[in-house]
Design a protein around this motif. Structure first.
Motif, PDB file in Angstrom:
ATOM      1  N   THR A 127       0.816  -1.209   0.000  1.00 27.81           N
ATOM      2  CA  THR A 127       0.000   0.000   0.000  1.00 27.81           C
ATOM      3  C   THR A 127       0.856   1.267   0.000  1.00 27.81           C
ATOM      4  N   GLN A 154       0.794   1.164 -11.014  1.00 21.39           N
ATOM      5  CA  GLN A 154      -0.525   0.534 -11.045  1.00 21.39           C
ATOM      6  C   GLN A 154      -0.653  -0.658 -10.086  1.00 21.39           C
ATOM      7  N   ARG A 157      -1.416  -0.357  -3.878  1.00 25.30           N
ATOM      8  CA  ARG A 157      -2.768  -0.333  -3.329  1.00 25.30           C
ATOM      9  C   ARG A 157      -2.868   0.753  -2.248  1.00 25.30           C
ATOM     10  N   HIS A 161     -10.797   1.892   0.727  1.00 29.28           N
ATOM     11  CA  HIS A 161     -11.513   1.047  -0.218  1.00 29.28           C
ATOM     12  C   HIS A 161     -11.953   1.906  -1.403  1.00 29.28           C
ATOM     13  N   GLY A 163     -12.135   2.127  -6.038  1.00 22.41           N
ATOM     14  CA  GLY A 163     -12.039   1.457  -7.321  1.00 22.41           C
ATOM     15  C   GLY A 163     -10.643   1.643  -7.903  1.00 22.41           C
ATOM     16  N   LYS A 164     -10.365   0.924  -8.983  1.00 15.10           N
ATOM     17  CA  LYS A 164      -9.027   0.932  -9.575  1.00 15.10           C
ATOM     18  C   LYS A 164      -8.596   2.335  -9.988  1.00 15.10           C
ATOM     19  N   ARG A 165      -9.453   3.052 -10.685  1.00 14.99           N
ATOM     20  CA  ARG A 165      -9.112   4.386 -11.175  1.00 14.99           C
ATOM     21  C   ARG A 165      -8.878   5.357 -10.017  1.00 14.99           C
ATOM     22  N   THR A 167      -8.044   4.575  -7.014  1.00 18.68           N
ATOM     23  CA  THR A 167      -6.845   4.152  -6.283  1.00 18.68           C
ATOM     24  C   THR A 167      -5.594   4.742  -6.917  1.00 18.68           C
ATOM     25  N   VAL A 168      -5.503   4.638  -8.247  1.00 23.66           N
ATOM     26  CA  VAL A 168      -4.334   5.193  -8.948  1.00 23.66           C
ATOM     27  C   VAL A 168      -4.243   6.693  -8.724  1.00 23.66           C
ATOM     28  N   GLU A 208      -3.064   6.160 -17.994  1.00 18.99           N
ATOM     29  CA  GLU A 208      -3.217   5.146 -16.947  1.00 18.99           C
ATOM     30  C   GLU A 208      -2.535   5.560 -15.643  1.00 18.99           C
TER      31      GLU A 208
END
Length: 298
Positions: A127, A154, A157, A161, A163-165, A167-168, A208
């Protein structure tokens, strides 16, 4: 929390210290003349993006080793490759560069600067919060300002909590804050937008990367030299993909570092590199005659 102070306070309290740090960081050399002549590495975020199998990890590992050999402390976060694989790459490169006849000689050479490198693998950190804690504790315990490498964006973490986008995006913001707060040079690898795989790298290729391409101080892309060729650009997609896949199989791959952003000054000219895959070695210009073909067999 914002710091407020007068210019007089800064001159009396911080200017001389910051000047010494800036002078020390300006001496950092990558080993690539085009980069070293046009970029003074200082604290900030250096984003490097590239296609799969183009040698991103091998490149930043070579940079990390170069800085460590110069006596600088390096903190390397590897979220993809095991420590054995990274160590093997360095030993393999040292054997080729120094024409060592045995792995034992390369290991002895590695020991001369290995004490300057601390590697953290994905088994112990995943993380962004843990990454920041480790950097903070490292600096507190060693009283050193490390050059930090993160492989790669990418895969990081967060304790939150998301989502992927998101989080990035969150990770990108914290990385920028880490570079500013702890005044460290921070090199971050990133995947590229898949739609840009067959085109010359530009700023749009870093979609990305959350917002990191906007917030980073310097942004580099590593690409195959052939994508800049006019004949290649005129080819249909299936033929382009075939040539890229063919390039990936070459023992010596023609690549280049392309600077698409430099907040510290003018855009750095393209740095053309030969990537000797069997040696895990990047060299500016074609100088393969200088290097031994000796590699380690696993």
């Amino acid at each position: 929390m914002y710091k407020t102070r007068s210019k007089l306070q800064y001159l009396e309290e911080r200017y001389s210290v910051d000047k010494l740090k800036r002078k020390a960081s300006s001496k950092l050399k990558t080993g690539f003349p085009t980069i070293d002549q046009n970029l003074n590495i200082r604290h900030g975020v250096y984003l490097i993006g590239g296609l799969p199998s183009v040698g991103k990890t091998s490149l930043i590992l070579q940079l990390a080793d170069t800085f460590a050999m110069a006596g600088r402390e390096v903190l390397f976060f590897s979220l993809e490759q095991e420590e054995f694989d990274l160590t093997h790459k360095t030993i393999n490169r040292l054997m080729s560069q120094n024409r060592f006849k045995s792995e034992e000689h390369a290991i002895e050479a590695y020991k001369e600067f290995a004490g300057n490198i601390t590697t953290v693998t994905s088994h112990s950190v995943v993380t962004i919060e843990e990454i920041e804690t480790i950097i903070k504790e490292y600096m507190s315990q060693t009283n050193e300002t490390p050059i930090v490498f993160v492989d790669y964006l990418q895969l990081i973490r967060t304790d939150n909590h998301m989502g992927k986008r998101d989080t990035v995006m969150h990770v990108s913001n914290i990385l920028v804050n880490i570079a500013k707060q702890y005044r460290v040079p921070l090199f971050v690898l990133s995947a590229l937008n898949r739609t840009n795989y067959l085109m010359p790298i530009d700023f749009e290729a870093f979609k990305e990367s959350g917002s990191l391409e906007y917030d980073a101080d310097v942004v580099f892309g590593i690409q195959y030299q052939l994508v800049e060729d006019e004949a290649f650009m005129a080819m249909p997609t299936d033929k382009k993909r075939k040539l890229i896949n063919q390039e990936k199989t070459n023992d010596i791959r023609k690549v280049e570092l392309v600077c698409v952003k430099n907040r510290f000054g003018r855009i750095v000219p393209k740095c053309k590199l030969d990537y000797f895959t069997q040696m895990d070695l990047f060299v500016e210009g074609h100088q393969d005659a200088k290097y031994s073909k000796t590699t380690i067999t696993l």
